[in-house]
Design a protein around this motif. Structure first.
Motif, PDB file in Angstrom:
ATOM      1  N   ALA A  22      18.462  29.648 -68.683  1.00 13.96           N
ATOM      2  CA  ALA A  22      17.161  28.967 -68.706  1.00 13.96           C
ATOM      3  C   ALA A  22      17.233  27.636 -67.951  1.00 13.96           C
ATOM      4  O   ALA A  22      16.303  27.276 -67.229  1.00 13.96           O
ATOM      5  N   ASP A  23      18.372  26.914 -68.112  1.00 11.55           N
ATOM      6  CA  ASP A  23      18.545  25.653 -67.390  1.00 11.55           C
ATOM      7  C   ASP A  23      18.609  25.898 -65.883  1.00 11.55           C
ATOM      8  O   ASP A  23      18.036  25.140 -65.087  1.00 11.55           O
ATOM      9  N   LEU A  24      19.336  26.962 -65.502  1.00 16.08           N
ATOM     10  CA  LEU A  24      19.426  27.304 -64.079  1.00 16.08           C
ATOM     11  C   LEU A  24      18.044  27.629 -63.528  1.00 16.08           C
ATOM     12  O   LEU A  24      17.656  27.156 -62.453  1.00 16.08           O
ATOM     13  N   ALA A  25      17.276  28.423 -64.274  1.00 19.58           N
ATOM     14  CA  ALA A  25      15.928  28.815 -63.825  1.00 19.58           C
ATOM     15  C   ALA A  25      15.028  27.594 -63.694  1.00 19.58           C
ATOM     16  O   ALA A  25      14.312  27.437 -62.695  1.00 19.58           O
ATOM     17  N   ALA A  26      15.067  26.707 -64.697  1.00 18.12           N
ATOM     18  CA  ALA A  26      14.191  25.529 -64.683  1.00 18.12           C
ATOM     19  C   ALA A  26      14.540  24.594 -63.530  1.00 18.12           C
ATOM     20  O   ALA A  26      13.651  24.051 -62.859  1.00 18.12           O
ATOM     21  N   SER A  27      15.846  24.411 -63.276  1.00 17.02           N
ATOM     22  CA  SER A  27      16.275  23.508 -62.201  1.00 17.02           C
ATOM     23  C   SER A  27      15.944  24.101 -60.834  1.00 17.02           C
ATOM     24  O   SER A  27      15.548  23.387 -59.908  1.00 17.02           O
ATOM     25  N   TYR A  28      16.126  25.405 -60.717  1.00 15.09           N
ATOM     26  CA  TYR A  28      15.836  26.110 -59.463  1.00 15.09           C
ATOM     27  C   TYR A  28      14.335  26.053 -59.172  1.00 15.09           C
ATOM     28  O   TYR A  28      13.906  25.760 -58.054  1.00 15.09           O
ATOM     29  N   LEU A  53      18.735  27.000 -50.691  1.00 21.47           N
ATOM     30  CA  LEU A  53      18.519  26.895 -52.131  1.00 21.47           C
ATOM     31  C   LEU A  53      19.062  28.124 -52.865  1.00 21.47           C
ATOM     32  O   LEU A  53      19.763  28.020 -53.871  1.00 21.47           O
ATOM     33  N   LYS A  54      18.738  29.275 -52.311  1.00 16.23           N
ATOM     34  CA  LYS A  54      19.190  30.538 -52.891  1.00 16.23           C
ATOM     35  C   LYS A  54      20.716  30.610 -52.882  1.00 16.23           C
ATOM     36  O   LYS A  54      21.342  31.017 -53.859  1.00 16.23           O
ATOM     37  N   THR A  55      21.320  30.171 -51.772  1.00 10.91           N
ATOM     38  CA  THR A  55      22.773  30.171 -51.662  1.00 10.91           C
ATOM     39  C   THR A  55      23.375  29.196 -52.677  1.00 10.91           C
ATOM     40  O   THR A  55      24.397  29.494 -53.308  1.00 10.91           O
ATOM     41  N   ALA A  56      22.727  28.035 -52.848  1.00 12.09           N
ATOM     42  CA  ALA A  56      23.217  27.046 -53.820  1.00 12.09           C
ATOM     43  C   ALA A  56      23.210  27.628 -55.232  1.00 12.09           C
ATOM     44  O   ALA A  56      24.132  27.395 -56.016  1.00 12.09           O
ATOM     45  N   LEU A  57      22.197  28.399 -55.557  1.00 14.67           N
ATOM     46  CA  LEU A  57      22.132  29.026 -56.884  1.00 14.67           C
ATOM     47  C   LEU A  57      23.265  30.045 -57.052  1.00 14.67           C
ATOM     48  O   LEU A  57      23.930  30.091 -58.085  1.00 14.67           O
ATOM     49  N   LEU A  58      23.480  30.822 -55.999  1.00 12.90           N
ATOM     50  CA  LEU A  58      24.551  31.817 -56.030  1.00 12.90           C
ATOM     51  C   LEU A  58      25.902  31.149 -56.312  1.00 12.90           C
ATOM     52  O   LEU A  58      26.655  31.577 -57.192  1.00 12.90           O
ATOM     53  N   TYR A  59      26.207  30.043 -55.601  1.00  8.55           N
ATOM     54  CA  TYR A  59      27.480  29.350 -55.778  1.00  8.55           C
ATOM     55  C   TYR A  59      27.551  28.721 -57.166  1.00  8.55           C
ATOM     56  O   TYR A  59      28.603  28.721 -57.802  1.00  8.55           O
ATOM     57  N   ARG A  60      26.445  28.182 -57.624  1.00  7.75           N
ATOM     58  CA  ARG A  60      26.426  27.529 -58.938  1.00  7.75           C
ATOM     59  C   ARG A  60      26.754  28.553 -60.040  1.00  7.75           C
ATOM     60  O   ARG A  60      27.534  28.287 -60.948  1.00  7.75           O
ATOM     61  N   ILE A  61      26.166  29.729 -59.916  1.00  4.97           N
ATOM     62  CA  ILE A  61      26.426  30.781 -60.905  1.00  4.97           C
ATOM     63  C   ILE A  61      27.908  31.185 -60.856  1.00  4.97           C
ATOM     64  O   ILE A  61      28.554  31.344 -61.887  1.00  4.97           O
ATOM     65  N   ARG A  62      28.449  31.311 -59.652  1.00  4.75           N
ATOM     66  CA  ARG A  62      29.868  31.653 -59.491  1.00  4.75           C
ATOM     67  C   ARG A  62      30.761  30.586 -60.118  1.00  4.75           C
ATOM     68  O   ARG A  62      31.713  30.903 -60.829  1.00  4.75           O
ATOM     69  N   ASP A  63      30.439  29.318 -59.854  1.00  3.26           N
ATOM     70  CA  ASP A  63      31.259  28.206 -60.357  1.00  3.26           C
ATOM     71  C   ASP A  63      31.242  28.156 -61.884  1.00  3.26           C
ATOM     72  O   ASP A  63      32.243  27.824 -62.511  1.00  3.26           O
ATOM     73  N   GLU A 117      29.283  31.332 -69.038  1.00  2.00           N
ATOM     74  CA  GLU A 117      28.571  30.055 -69.044  1.00  2.00           C
ATOM     75  C   GLU A 117      27.237  30.171 -68.282  1.00  2.00           C
ATOM     76  O   GLU A 117      26.218  29.610 -68.723  1.00  2.00           O
ATOM     77  N   ALA A 118      27.239  30.909 -67.179  1.00  2.00           N
ATOM     78  CA  ALA A 118      25.995  31.103 -66.422  1.00  2.00           C
ATOM     79  C   ALA A 118      24.971  31.826 -67.288  1.00  2.00           C
ATOM     80  O   ALA A 118      23.781  31.505 -67.270  1.00  2.00           O
ATOM     81  N   GLU A 119      25.435  32.767 -68.060  1.00  2.00           N
ATOM     82  CA  GLU A 119      24.542  33.518 -68.960  1.00  2.00           C
ATOM     83  C   GLU A 119      23.969  32.585 -70.022  1.00  2.00           C
ATOM     84  O   GLU A 119      22.771  32.602 -70.306  1.00  2.00           O
ATOM     85  N   ARG A 120      24.838  31.724 -70.570  1.00  2.00           N
ATOM     86  CA  ARG A 120      24.413  30.805 -71.618  1.00  2.00           C
ATOM     87  C   ARG A 120      23.396  29.786 -71.087  1.00  2.00           C
ATOM     88  O   ARG A 120      22.509  29.357 -71.804  1.00  2.00           O
ATOM     89  N   LEU A 132      19.189  36.893 -58.819  1.00  2.00           N
ATOM     90  CA  LEU A 132      20.518  36.350 -59.134  1.00  2.00           C
ATOM     91  C   LEU A 132      20.645  36.065 -60.634  1.00  2.00           C
ATOM     92  O   LEU A 132      21.742  36.088 -61.186  1.00  2.00           O
ATOM     93  N   LEU A 133      19.517  35.793 -61.274  1.00  2.00           N
ATOM     94  CA  LEU A 133      19.534  35.504 -62.715  1.00  2.00           C
ATOM     95  C   LEU A 133      19.297  36.763 -63.550  1.00  2.00           C
ATOM     96  O   LEU A 133      19.081  36.691 -64.762  1.00  2.00           O
TER      97      LEU A 133
END
Ligand code: KG4
Ligand code: ZN
Length: 333
Positions: free
Chosen positions: A233-239, A212-222, A227-230, A171-172
């Motif tokens: 690293a934060d998304l990866a670390a939190s996940y 968890l995987k679904t939560a990441l998918l929705y977070r990226i969409r939101d 912004e998800a691209e920017r 997803l990332l």
């Protein structure tokens, strides 16, 4: 001298160890052809095992400076895993054993992951709690002795921890296998930036990673693409933090529940730095084998074979494999 073959997934492995657990050779040929599909394709894995097994076997014998005639026992992973992949190892092991009229030991893959800790130079002795987290399995076991038949304390209800790493990485926009890549990306991120579920509501010692995987998918969409691209690293670390916490919290519960303060870590995810660090903070006496013994390998299968009754020639000719999920761990033979 024990020769073992392991072909349950996409690594073609052969190893030679001595009966006291000293590794004489441990050859692993990673197929590296599954990346483009984002996961292991069983039939392709099987065909590659067929092509590679002869050379891998030859390599393992040559590095160990031994020959088939010198072996006392031939061991092989019987399951759980991909049936078409397992069949290559089992057919090869049967043929080798029968041709030389040697005994054969059929080993459960998960028993193998646990038995990685029994190898020299510093074998980790039971009783202990074992956390095995890989691309195919995630479980906690109470290991009372060296043999198979250990008590299953908990396991994943859906995805394995390694699978959660792989799917999150995908997803990332990272390649397969995703665990190491996600760990690298996470180094520059803030693990507190986003909150991801760790299935804390699951009371016992079972795991669940699908949400968890679904939560990441929705977070990226939101967040939207830019912004998800920017914030990758934060998304990866939190996940990553969420996966590590889910594993560590249950490992701690298992130690508490069994009253044991010895913990062994195994499976490919055990290579993860933040997980190792988090598990170290539990304060238990810890065993984490070197990374090449945590990921799939045949030395761990040879190690387990020492504690499995060997079948004499020709009793093993009828031996069959079993798929993932086909057999309960507690009754694994
Ligand atoms: O035990 P293994 O080699 O094969 C299976 O039996 O599945 O485990 C492979 C899994 C993959 O999902 C991979 O992404 C994960 O282990 N993995 C990691 C790391 N290295 C491998 N996960 C997180 N961090 C790592 N450093
Ligand atoms: Zn494995």
């Amino acid at each position: 001298m024990i020769l073992a073959l392991e072909t349950s997934c996409d690594d073609t492995c052969a190893a030679v160890i001595t009966s006291d657990g000293a590794i004489r050779s441990n050859v692993i040929s990673s197929q590296g052809v599954h990346d483009r599909y984002g996961g292991v394709v069983p039939e392709i894995a099987s065909r590659h095992h067929l092509e590679l097994i002869g050379d891998v076997l030859g390599d393992a014998l040559a590095s160990a400076e031994t020959t088939l005639g010198d072996l006392d026992l031939i061991a092989v992973t019987r399951g759980p895993g991909l049936v078409a992949a397992l069949l290559v190892g089992v057919a090869t092991a049967k043929a080798l054993a029968a041709a030389h009229q040697k005994p054969l030991a059929a080993v459960d893959h998960l028993h193998g992951h646990i038995a990685a800790g029994f190898l020299a130079p510093e074998p980790f002795e039971p009783p202990f709690v074992s956390l095995v987290a890989s691309g195919g399995h995630t479980l906690l076991a109470h290991v009372r002795h060296h043999g198979p038949g250990f008590e299953l304390l908990g396991q994943t209800l859906d995805d394995a921890a390694g699978e959660a790493f792989d799917k999150g990485a995908r997803l990332l926009g990272l390649g397969y296998p995703g665990g190491p890549a996600l760990e690298r990306l996470a180094r520059n991120g803030d693990p507190d930036a986003f909150e991801f579920p760790i299935a804390a509501r699951l009371k016992g010692l079972d795991f669940s990673f699908a949400g968890l995987k679904t939560a990441l998918l929705y977070r990226i969409r939101d967040l939207g693409e830019a912004e998800a691209e920017r914030r990758r690293a934060d998304l990866a670390a939190s996940y990553q933090r969420a996966i590590v916490e889910a594993l560590a919290v249950r490992a701690e519960r298992a130690l508490h529940q069994t009253g044991i303060d010895r913990l062994a870590l195994g499976g490919g995810v055990a290579a993860n730095g933040p997980l190792r660090e988090r598990i170290r903070r539990l304060g238990a006496t810890l065993d984490i084998p070197p990374a090449q013994l945590c990921t799939d390998n045949a030395a761990m299968i040879a190690s387990a074979a020492r504690y499995v009754p060997a079948l004499p020639f020709p009793d093993y000719l009828e031996l069959d494999v079993y798929a993932t999920g086909e057999r309960a761990l507690a009754t694994a033979a």
